[in-house]
Design a protein around this motif. Structure first.
Motif, PDB file in Angstrom:
ATOM      1  N   PHE A 210      30.241  47.167 -34.977  1.00 45.77           N
ATOM      2  CA  PHE A 210      29.053  46.527 -34.412  1.00 45.77           C
ATOM      3  C   PHE A 210      29.069  46.764 -32.904  1.00 45.77           C
ATOM      4  CE2 PHE A 210      29.591  44.053 -38.345  1.00 45.77           C
ATOM      5  CZ  PHE A 210      28.292  44.094 -38.844  1.00 45.77           C
ATOM      6  N   LYS A 211      28.114  47.557 -32.408  1.00 45.41           N
ATOM      7  CA  LYS A 211      28.102  47.915 -30.989  1.00 45.41           C
ATOM      8  C   LYS A 211      26.671  47.956 -30.465  1.00 45.41           C
ATOM      9  CE  LYS A 211      32.330  50.671 -31.178  1.00 45.41           C
ATOM     10  NZ  LYS A 211      32.916  52.033 -31.084  1.00 45.41           N
ATOM     11  N   PRO A 212      26.523  47.831 -29.134  1.00 40.61           N
ATOM     12  CA  PRO A 212      25.174  47.976 -28.560  1.00 40.61           C
ATOM     13  C   PRO A 212      24.635  49.379 -28.826  1.00 40.61           C
ATOM     14  CG  PRO A 212      26.683  46.974 -26.989  1.00 40.61           C
ATOM     15  CD  PRO A 212      27.521  47.459 -28.122  1.00 40.61           C
ATOM     16  N   ALA A 213      23.365  49.447 -29.132  1.00 40.45           N
ATOM     17  CA  ALA A 213      22.726  50.735 -29.394  1.00 40.45           C
ATOM     18  C   ALA A 213      22.115  51.276 -28.107  1.00 40.45           C
ATOM     19  CB  ALA A 213      21.647  50.587 -30.453  1.00 40.45           C
ATOM     20  N   LEU A 214      22.451  52.507 -27.763  1.00 40.52           N
ATOM     21  CA  LEU A 214      21.794  53.151 -26.636  1.00 40.52           C
ATOM     22  C   LEU A 214      20.353  53.451 -27.018  1.00 40.52           C
ATOM     23  CD1 LEU A 214      24.618  55.660 -25.615  1.00 40.52           C
ATOM     24  CD2 LEU A 214      24.080  53.441 -24.589  1.00 40.52           C
ATOM     25  N   ASP A 215      19.447  53.229 -26.096  1.00 43.87           N
ATOM     26  CA  ASP A 215      18.031  53.381 -26.401  1.00 43.87           C
ATOM     27  C   ASP A 215      17.713  54.771 -26.948  1.00 43.87           C
ATOM     28  OD1 ASP A 215      17.915  50.862 -25.398  1.00 43.87           O
ATOM     29  OD2 ASP A 215      16.851  51.384 -23.551  1.00 43.87           O
ATOM     30  N   GLU A 216      18.257  55.807 -26.290  1.00 46.26           N
ATOM     31  CA  GLU A 216      17.959  57.173 -26.706  1.00 46.26           C
ATOM     32  C   GLU A 216      18.511  57.445 -28.104  1.00 46.26           C
ATOM     33  OE1 GLU A 216      19.564  56.293 -24.008  1.00 46.26           O
ATOM     34  OE2 GLU A 216      18.186  56.727 -22.343  1.00 46.26           O
ATOM     35  N   ALA A 217      19.717  56.933 -28.376  1.00 42.89           N
ATOM     36  CA  ALA A 217      20.338  57.172 -29.678  1.00 42.89           C
ATOM     37  C   ALA A 217      19.548  56.487 -30.787  1.00 42.89           C
ATOM     38  CB  ALA A 217      21.773  56.670 -29.676  1.00 42.89           C
ATOM     39  N   ALA A 218      19.094  55.273 -30.530  1.00 46.53           N
ATOM     40  CA  ALA A 218      18.338  54.538 -31.540  1.00 46.53           C
ATOM     41  C   ALA A 218      17.002  55.209 -31.832  1.00 46.53           C
ATOM     42  CB  ALA A 218      18.117  53.103 -31.088  1.00 46.53           C
ATOM     43  N   MET A 219      16.320  55.655 -30.768  1.00 47.87           N
ATOM     44  CA  MET A 219      15.019  56.291 -30.984  1.00 47.87           C
ATOM     45  C   MET A 219      15.171  57.634 -31.681  1.00 47.87           C
ATOM     46  SD  MET A 219      12.648  55.314 -27.673  1.00 47.87           S
ATOM     47  CE  MET A 219      13.872  55.634 -26.398  1.00 47.87           C
ATOM     48  N   SER A 220      16.214  58.392 -31.312  1.00 47.53           N
ATOM     49  CA  SER A 220      16.417  59.694 -31.949  1.00 47.53           C
ATOM     50  C   SER A 220      16.828  59.542 -33.413  1.00 47.53           C
ATOM     51  CB  SER A 220      17.468  60.506 -31.187  1.00 47.53           C
ATOM     52  OG  SER A 220      18.738  59.865 -31.245  1.00 47.53           O
ATOM     53  N   ALA A 221      17.418  58.383 -33.765  1.00 47.58           N
ATOM     54  CA  ALA A 221      17.793  58.139 -35.162  1.00 47.58           C
ATOM     55  C   ALA A 221      16.567  57.899 -36.036  1.00 47.58           C
ATOM     56  CB  ALA A 221      18.727  56.938 -35.254  1.00 47.58           C
ATOM     57  N   GLU A 222      15.436  57.544 -35.418  1.00 53.56           N
ATOM     58  CA  GLU A 222      14.164  57.340 -36.102  1.00 53.56           C
ATOM     59  C   GLU A 222      14.265  56.437 -37.333  1.00 53.56           C
ATOM     60  OE1 GLU A 222      12.538  61.274 -36.829  1.00 53.56           O
ATOM     61  OE2 GLU A 222      11.489  61.154 -34.913  1.00 53.56           O
ATOM     62  N   PRO A 223      14.753  55.223 -37.172  1.00 54.29           N
ATOM     63  CA  PRO A 223      14.806  54.318 -38.330  1.00 54.29           C
ATOM     64  C   PRO A 223      13.404  53.990 -38.832  1.00 54.29           C
ATOM     65  CG  PRO A 223      15.221  53.115 -36.306  1.00 54.29           C
ATOM     66  CD  PRO A 223      15.219  54.567 -35.934  1.00 54.29           C
TER      67      PRO A 223
END
Length: 304
Positions: A210-223
């Protein structure tokens, strides 16, 4: 036999006869255990085994059934004090693996109260191990086998449902959000495990824990969806989550796809885990029309 001896014998017989019932009554009587249950899954299993009346206190993660929430609270599972646990005069302590801190567990183990550690885990086999361990600890092996059989049937039904699903949507589990940052569940977490059981792809599997999500990583993951807990004190609704920079530009935000389930139900990995995974799968596969699992007496009560 002279009179004195007859009197002495009569007196002795009278004394022994009078003591007999008292001696029998003085035999130690079985004492029903006073159980402190630490860990939501442990508590659920105890109540499912019909041992709820013997539980005298629980930890803060024990949220189901409602009778458990009405019991004295000894604190958070990972931040216990020995005084709090021992204050309810337990005769048995059942604690999920990872309960602590270690100093508290050491004090409890050195006290005159048996402490049984229940192995943790986040899959079918782990849930069945928990059931067997709790049942063995309280001498309810037969009931434990019956409960395990029902839970195994539920897992089998869930597995059949998931295998028939046409797609595996990308989802992310958000544990918390503060200061504009979201803490998400990566690989090797209970969140990752429940997403997989529900036939979903963890969009944040590239991180571990469980870790903070980097904004770029979260958006690129496209959930395509966000999964959150409810009942933990923090309100994570769609407006809050999709306002975060990490998710504002994702397909999940565009479609406002957020699923909220009770925390102990979603991540507890107790007997109701197949039902939680089925409900999560149904929410994120709306066209699949998944069947309900068979009703069980230990899961009939609505969650909070």
């Amino acid at each position: 036999m002279n009179v004195a001896r007859r009197l002495l014998l009569a007196t002795l017989i009278a004394v022994l006869t009078g003591l007999a019932p008292s001696a029998q009554a003085a035999q130690p009587q079985p004492v029903e255990p006073r159980i402190v249950s630490i860990g939501g899954a442990v508590t659920e299993i105890l109540f499912a085994l019909g041992m709820g009346e013997r539980v005298v206190a629980v930890d803060q993660t024990s949220r189901y059934p409602a009778a458990a929430r009405a019991l004295p609270d000894v604190g958070y599972a990972r931040a216990l004090s020995p005084e709090g646990v021992l204050s309810v005069a337990p005769t048995l302590i059942l604690a999920m693996e990872g309960a602590g801190p270690p100093s508290t567990m050491e004090v409890l183990k050195q006290a005159s109260v048996p402490v049984v550690i229940i192995p943790d885990g986040h899959d079918r086999e782990a849930v069945l191990r928990k059931i067997a361990a709790v049942a063995n600890a309280v001498g309810a092996q037969e009931k434990g086998r019956a409960l395990a059989a029902e839970v195994s049937e539920d897992f089998a039904a869930l597995d059949a449902m998931v295998k028939a699903l046409p797609e595996r949507p990308r989802a992310v589990f958000v544990l918390s959000a503060s200061g504009g940052a979201a803490v998400v569940g990566g690989s090797d977490t209970s969140a990752d495990a429940i997403l997989k059981l529900a036939g979903l792809t963890n969009a944040m599997a590239q991180i571990k824990g469980f870790k903070p999500a980097l904004d770029e990583a979260a958006m690129s993951a496209e959930p395509e969806a966000v999964v959150v807990m409810r009942g933990g004190g923090q309100v994570l609704d769609a407006a809050t989550v999709f306002a975060l920079p990490a998710f504002a530009g994702t397909p999940a935000a565009r479609d406002k796809r957020l699923v909220s389930l009770p925390g102990s139900y979603l991540l507890g990995f107790g007997p109701r885990t197949p039902r939680a995974a089925r409900d999560l799968a149904a929410a994120l596969h709306p066209g699949a029309k998944l069947p309900e699992l068979p009703p069980r007496p230990w899961s009939a009560e609505p969650d909070q």
